[in-house]
Design a protein around this motif. Sequence first.
Motif, PDB file in Angstrom:
ATOM      1  N   ASP A 189       0.848  -1.194   0.000  1.00  0.00           N
ATOM      2  CA  ASP A 189       0.000   0.000   0.000  1.00  0.00           C
ATOM      3  C   ASP A 189       0.886   1.247   0.000  1.00  0.00           C
ATOM      4  O   ASP A 189       1.401   1.655   1.051  1.00  0.00           O
ATOM      5  CB  ASP A 189      -0.891  -0.008   1.238  1.00  0.00           C
ATOM      6  CG  ASP A 189      -1.938   1.096   1.227  1.00  0.00           C
ATOM      7  OD1 ASP A 189      -1.694   2.132   0.595  1.00  0.00           O
ATOM      8  OD2 ASP A 189      -2.997   0.920   1.854  1.00  0.00           O
ATOM      9  N   PRO A 190       1.086   1.873  -1.164  1.00  0.00           N
ATOM     10  CA  PRO A 190       1.944   3.055  -1.244  1.00  0.00           C
ATOM     11  C   PRO A 190       1.488   4.200  -0.346  1.00  0.00           C
ATOM     12  O   PRO A 190       2.326   4.955   0.160  1.00  0.00           O
ATOM     13  CB  PRO A 190       1.862   3.463  -2.722  1.00  0.00           C
ATOM     14  CG  PRO A 190       1.473   2.214  -3.434  1.00  0.00           C
ATOM     15  CD  PRO A 190       0.570   1.492  -2.490  1.00  0.00           C
ATOM     16  N   ALA A 191       0.180   4.336  -0.131  1.00  0.00           N
ATOM     17  CA  ALA A 191      -0.329   5.424   0.716  1.00  0.00           C
ATOM     18  C   ALA A 191       0.131   5.238   2.156  1.00  0.00           C
ATOM     19  O   ALA A 191       0.546   6.202   2.820  1.00  0.00           O
ATOM     20  CB  ALA A 191      -1.857   5.480   0.644  1.00  0.00           C
ATOM     21  N   LYS A 192       0.060   4.011   2.639  1.00  0.00           N
ATOM     22  CA  LYS A 192       0.553   3.739   3.994  1.00  0.00           C
ATOM     23  C   LYS A 192       2.067   3.924   4.052  1.00  0.00           C
ATOM     24  O   LYS A 192       2.607   4.396   5.058  1.00  0.00           O
ATOM     25  CB  LYS A 192       0.179   2.320   4.413  1.00  0.00           C
ATOM     26  CG  LYS A 192      -1.300   2.118   4.695  1.00  0.00           C
ATOM     27  CD  LYS A 192      -1.572   0.688   5.167  1.00  0.00           C
ATOM     28  CE  LYS A 192      -3.055   0.492   5.492  1.00  0.00           C
ATOM     29  NZ  LYS A 192      -3.343  -0.886   5.928  1.00  0.00           N
ATOM     30  N   GLY A 193       2.733   3.549   2.963  1.00  0.00           N
ATOM     31  CA  GLY A 193       4.179   3.735   2.902  1.00  0.00           C
ATOM     32  C   GLY A 193       4.549   5.201   2.959  1.00  0.00           C
ATOM     33  O   GLY A 193       5.514   5.592   3.630  1.00  0.00           O
ATOM     34  N   ALA A 194       3.771   6.041   2.281  1.00  0.00           N
ATOM     35  CA  ALA A 194       4.024   7.482   2.283  1.00  0.00           C
ATOM     36  C   ALA A 194       3.884   8.056   3.684  1.00  0.00           C
ATOM     37  O   ALA A 194       4.682   8.898   4.118  1.00  0.00           O
ATOM     38  CB  ALA A 194       3.059   8.182   1.332  1.00  0.00           C
ATOM     39  N   LEU A 235      15.962  -3.572   2.848  1.00  0.00           N
ATOM     40  CA  LEU A 235      15.450  -3.410   4.210  1.00  0.00           C
ATOM     41  C   LEU A 235      15.517  -4.734   4.968  1.00  0.00           C
ATOM     42  O   LEU A 235      15.775  -4.747   6.178  1.00  0.00           O
ATOM     43  CB  LEU A 235      14.010  -2.879   4.175  1.00  0.00           C
ATOM     44  CG  LEU A 235      13.882  -1.407   3.767  1.00  0.00           C
ATOM     45  CD1 LEU A 235      12.424  -1.038   3.524  1.00  0.00           C
ATOM     46  CD2 LEU A 235      14.483  -0.490   4.838  1.00  0.00           C
ATOM     47  N   ILE A 236      15.302  -5.829   4.269  1.00  0.00           N
ATOM     48  CA  ILE A 236      15.459  -7.143   4.896  1.00  0.00           C
ATOM     49  C   ILE A 236      16.935  -7.414   5.174  1.00  0.00           C
ATOM     50  O   ILE A 236      17.307  -7.867   6.262  1.00  0.00           O
ATOM     51  CB  ILE A 236      14.878  -8.246   3.992  1.00  0.00           C
ATOM     52  CG1 ILE A 236      13.356  -8.122   3.899  1.00  0.00           C
ATOM     53  CG2 ILE A 236      15.250  -9.634   4.520  1.00  0.00           C
ATOM     54  CD1 ILE A 236      12.717  -9.072   2.928  1.00  0.00           C
ATOM     55  N   ASP A 237      17.787  -7.127   4.185  1.00  0.00           N
ATOM     56  CA  ASP A 237      19.223  -7.392   4.334  1.00  0.00           C
ATOM     57  C   ASP A 237      19.842  -6.618   5.488  1.00  0.00           C
ATOM     58  O   ASP A 237      20.813  -7.089   6.108  1.00  0.00           O
ATOM     59  CB  ASP A 237      19.962  -7.061   3.035  1.00  0.00           C
ATOM     60  CG  ASP A 237      19.711  -8.086   1.936  1.00  0.00           C
ATOM     61  OD1 ASP A 237      19.077  -9.120   2.222  1.00  0.00           O
ATOM     62  OD2 ASP A 237      20.143  -7.850   0.787  1.00  0.00           O
ATOM     63  N   PHE A 238      19.310  -5.446   5.785  1.00  0.00           N
ATOM     64  CA  PHE A 238      19.826  -4.667   6.918  1.00  0.00           C
ATOM     65  C   PHE A 238      19.642  -5.408   8.249  1.00  0.00           C
ATOM     66  O   PHE A 238      20.318  -5.096   9.228  1.00  0.00           O
ATOM     67  CB  PHE A 238      19.126  -3.308   7.001  1.00  0.00           C
ATOM     68  CG  PHE A 238      19.717  -2.254   6.101  1.00  0.00           C
ATOM     69  CD1 PHE A 238      21.057  -1.907   6.195  1.00  0.00           C
ATOM     70  CD2 PHE A 238      18.942  -1.597   5.158  1.00  0.00           C
ATOM     71  CE1 PHE A 238      21.611  -0.931   5.374  1.00  0.00           C
ATOM     72  CE2 PHE A 238      19.479  -0.620   4.334  1.00  0.00           C
ATOM     73  CZ  PHE A 238      20.824  -0.288   4.439  1.00  0.00           C
ATOM     74  N   THR A 239      18.736  -6.350   8.285  1.00  0.00           N
ATOM     75  CA  THR A 239      18.508  -7.113   9.519  1.00  0.00           C
ATOM     76  C   THR A 239      19.371  -8.372   9.572  1.00  0.00           C
ATOM     77  O   THR A 239      19.243  -9.169  10.490  1.00  0.00           O
ATOM     78  CB  THR A 239      17.021  -7.519   9.645  1.00  0.00           C
ATOM     79  OG1 THR A 239      16.689  -8.479   8.628  1.00  0.00           O
ATOM     80  CG2 THR A 239      16.109  -6.310   9.518  1.00  0.00           C
ATOM     81  N   THR A 240      20.259  -8.553   8.595  1.00  0.00           N
ATOM     82  CA  THR A 240      21.133  -9.723   8.533  1.00  0.00           C
ATOM     83  C   THR A 240      22.599  -9.281   8.576  1.00  0.00           C
ATOM     84  O   THR A 240      22.903  -8.099   8.364  1.00  0.00           O
ATOM     85  CB  THR A 240      20.896 -10.507   7.226  1.00  0.00           C
ATOM     86  OG1 THR A 240      21.474  -9.773   6.124  1.00  0.00           O
ATOM     87  CG2 THR A 240      19.405 -10.733   6.972  1.00  0.00           C
ATOM     88  N   THR A 254       7.843  -3.904  10.326  1.00  0.00           N
ATOM     89  CA  THR A 254       7.258  -5.173   9.918  1.00  0.00           C
ATOM     90  C   THR A 254       7.526  -5.366   8.429  1.00  0.00           C
ATOM     91  O   THR A 254       7.884  -4.415   7.721  1.00  0.00           O
ATOM     92  CB  THR A 254       5.738  -5.194  10.141  1.00  0.00           C
ATOM     93  OG1 THR A 254       5.125  -4.226   9.270  1.00  0.00           O
ATOM     94  CG2 THR A 254       5.394  -4.865  11.592  1.00  0.00           C
ATOM     95  N   ASP A 255       7.359  -6.593   7.952  1.00  0.00           N
ATOM     96  CA  ASP A 255       7.564  -6.833   6.532  1.00  0.00           C
ATOM     97  C   ASP A 255       6.550  -6.045   5.704  1.00  0.00           C
ATOM     98  O   ASP A 255       6.887  -5.529   4.623  1.00  0.00           O
ATOM     99  CB  ASP A 255       7.430  -8.327   6.212  1.00  0.00           C
ATOM    100  CG  ASP A 255       7.828  -8.638   4.780  1.00  0.00           C
ATOM    101  OD1 ASP A 255       9.023  -8.481   4.454  1.00  0.00           O
ATOM    102  OD2 ASP A 255       6.950  -9.011   3.975  1.00  0.00           O
ATOM    103  N   ASN A 271       5.401  -1.535   1.980  1.00  0.00           N
ATOM    104  CA  ASN A 271       4.642  -0.308   1.731  1.00  0.00           C
ATOM    105  C   ASN A 271       5.561   0.866   1.413  1.00  0.00           C
ATOM    106  O   ASN A 271       5.309   1.636   0.475  1.00  0.00           O
ATOM    107  CB  ASN A 271       3.764   0.027   2.939  1.00  0.00           C
ATOM    108  CG  ASN A 271       2.611  -0.942   3.125  1.00  0.00           C
ATOM    109  OD1 ASN A 271       2.270  -1.687   2.204  1.00  0.00           O
ATOM    110  ND2 ASN A 271       2.023  -0.948   4.304  1.00  0.00           N
ATOM    111  N   VAL A 272       6.613   1.020   2.202  1.00  0.00           N
ATOM    112  CA  VAL A 272       7.568   2.111   1.962  1.00  0.00           C
ATOM    113  C   VAL A 272       8.249   1.932   0.609  1.00  0.00           C
ATOM    114  O   VAL A 272       8.422   2.887  -0.154  1.00  0.00           O
ATOM    115  CB  VAL A 272       8.606   2.185   3.099  1.00  0.00           C
ATOM    116  CG1 VAL A 272       9.757   3.116   2.714  1.00  0.00           C
ATOM    117  CG2 VAL A 272       7.961   2.672   4.385  1.00  0.00           C
TER     118      VAL A 272
END
Length: 219
Positions: free
Chosen positions: A35-40, A85-90, A106-107, A112-113
């Motif tokens: 959801d791009p709106a939530k990402g915004a 963003l996932i890789d930053f947690t590894t 969260t994923d 969304n972002v």
Amino acid sequence: MNRAFSPFMKSLLVATLAVSGFASATAPAPAAKADPAKGASLYDTGDAARGLPACVSCHGAGGNSTIAVNPRLSGQIANYTHKQLIDFTTPARQNPIMTTYAKMMTDEEKRNVAAYLETQKAKPNAARNKDTLELGKKIYRGGIAGTGVAACASCHGPAGGGVPALFPRIAGQNADYTVSTLQAFKAGARSNSVQMTTLAKRMSDEEMKAVADYIAGLK
């Protein structure tokens, strides 16, 4: 013909249904549509209740970062941003700031972002060092034959637009950020791309700076 099931057939049917039910119960649910709106909203305001700051403070309005050491994210391919963003947690991509914040998201928020940033228009950037422009252009378009460095364009496209699900958009990226990224790959501080690690180890600092400056001017 006797239409009644034999004991064997009944047992087989029960077993089949049981396995089918188990598979359905344990199969992961498909990821919700981004959801791009939530990402915004998350990008622009963050989430104070969780201590998650607004992304805009470092990456600029719509992802057009004006801070040279921070990447421009506008127009970036959503799958790529989500993966980072996932890789930053590894261990493959550790960063004192981004690792902390990526672990808080969260994923769904990551997706969304990423979806929001893909919709944003990148503002023009520019190459700034005319003395190295030809060298940068040569590396980007033709690579460095002597050391086996492939042309950047072969993966990122002639105009730096990237290839969805494979390679990121790099056109207009801040030169300082590109240089620091190449140096991180070379030093092993970032290890989430075998191709980039291999290529960066074959490049000199001068070559990195030249191609990074040329990339900044791509549109």
